[in-house]
Scaffold this motif. Sequence first.
Motif, PDB file in Angstrom:
ATOM      1  N   PHE A   1      -2.474  -2.225  -5.611  1.00 33.26           N
ATOM      2  CA  PHE A   1      -3.262  -1.974  -4.996  1.00 33.26           C
ATOM      3  C   PHE A   1      -3.474  -0.525  -5.114  1.00 33.26           C
TER       4      PHE A   1
ATOM      5  N   SER B   1       0.992  -1.201  -0.178  1.00 35.32           N
ATOM      6  CA  SER B   1       0.500   0.211  -0.668  1.00 35.32           C
ATOM      7  C   SER B   1       0.893   0.942  -0.361  1.00 35.32           C
TER       8      SER B   1
ATOM      9  N   VAL C   1      -9.615  -3.578   0.993  1.00 35.15           N
ATOM     10  CA  VAL C   1      -8.757  -3.848   2.293  1.00 35.15           C
ATOM     11  C   VAL C   1      -9.035  -4.646   3.456  1.00 35.15           C
TER      12      VAL C   1
ATOM     13  N   LEU D   1      -4.290 -10.357   2.754  1.00 36.52           N
ATOM     14  CA  LEU D   1      -3.711  -8.865   3.288  1.00 36.52           C
ATOM     15  C   LEU D   1      -3.349  -9.348   5.010  1.00 36.52           C
TER      16      LEU D   1
ATOM     17  N   ASP E   1       0.997   4.279   1.841  1.00 39.97           N
ATOM     18  CA  ASP E   1       1.049   4.334   2.859  1.00 39.97           C
ATOM     19  C   ASP E   1       2.219   3.261   3.756  1.00 39.97           C
TER      20      ASP E   1
ATOM     21  N   VAL F   1      -7.944  -3.558  -3.341  1.00 40.61           N
ATOM     22  CA  VAL F   1      -7.006  -4.577  -3.871  1.00 40.61           C
ATOM     23  C   VAL F   1      -7.375  -5.058  -5.485  1.00 40.61           C
TER      24      VAL F   1
ATOM     25  N   GLY G   1      -5.652   2.773  -1.577  1.00 40.42           N
ATOM     26  CA  GLY G   1      -5.988   2.248  -0.414  1.00 40.42           C
ATOM     27  C   GLY G   1      -6.570   1.333   0.141  1.00 40.42           C
ATOM     28  N   THR G   2      -7.795   2.004  -0.871  1.00 36.21           N
ATOM     29  CA  THR G   2      -9.156   0.799  -0.440  1.00 36.21           C
ATOM     30  C   THR G   2      -9.332  -0.124  -0.609  1.00 36.21           C
TER      31      THR G   2
END
Length: 330
Positions: A142, A101, A163, A118, A103, A149, A146-147
Amino acid sequence: MKAFLRLAWVGMVLPAAWAALVTFAAPQSEDRAAVKVLRPPLAHEAVDRAPVITGLAIQPGGRTALCVGDDHTIGLWDLNSGALVQSKTIHADWIRAIAISGDGRMAATVGHDRRLRLISLPEMHVTAESPICPAALFAAAFSPDGTTVAAVGFDRQVRLFDVRDAALRAQWEGPAADLRTVAYSPDGRFLVVGGQGGGLRVFDAASGEKRADLAAGVRAVLCAAFSPEATLLATAGQGRTIRIWDTATWQPRAEMAVAAGSVRALCFCGDALLAAGDTTNAITLWRADGQSAGRCAGHTGTPAALAYDAANGVLVSAGFDASVRIWAMR
């Protein structure tokens, strides 16, 4: 993997019409050597070989990286010291790919056991896993927000997983019955998939609406990569052609001819340089206008995974020779 990765030091811009497309031959300039080579130990003593590495991801900031492969294990290690942070067996079969991801707090893995998992970082806890899919999964990415995949594999479906719990949110139909690559554009606007037959499909990443179908000029598309500014898309696979596309028009900007019969990995090193891992066991480098920029030589097997660390200006490669190599790009 298992007791993972011992460190050893070792010393395009053309008109969009097809008629104007220029083909460039493979580069002949001086080879670059890796600045570091990392080698995993034996995957299993009984088979007396190190694991084939097919997935690689670098965490933001370039301090740590993750590798996956045919020993079913994910390894997290420190790029500066070479020390293993943690390794864990998380799949029941070959792990084909890993994504991370934006972040750096979560990884997603897919493989032949037909599941997406995950994983929290750096703890390496499996936080969720998908239901068993009908076919093996081969690639994952991703979404930039980031929500989600996205994952593809040995069937026609593009699967979008949440996710939070790995629940299946949507399925879109790809351009072939065997899909091998998936990529989100960095601006989050597009999702591209490709596979057997050499076809690519460009989706609107929010709605799933088809934006374009493209022909990559290869028998099967095995890899696709967007430039950091999302203005270019590079594609390659089973065949001697790399194409660079303008994402504003979805027309080809340049075409490069390679010596290899297959290109297995693509990665932009900034907007101006493209790296391609191929079956000559080399990584060829190309400027964004299609001109050659040399090679990275030293692998003794196909480089199957590439990742660029913009913070430190290094390209990291891994592949079928069971080594991970670090190359200075600036």
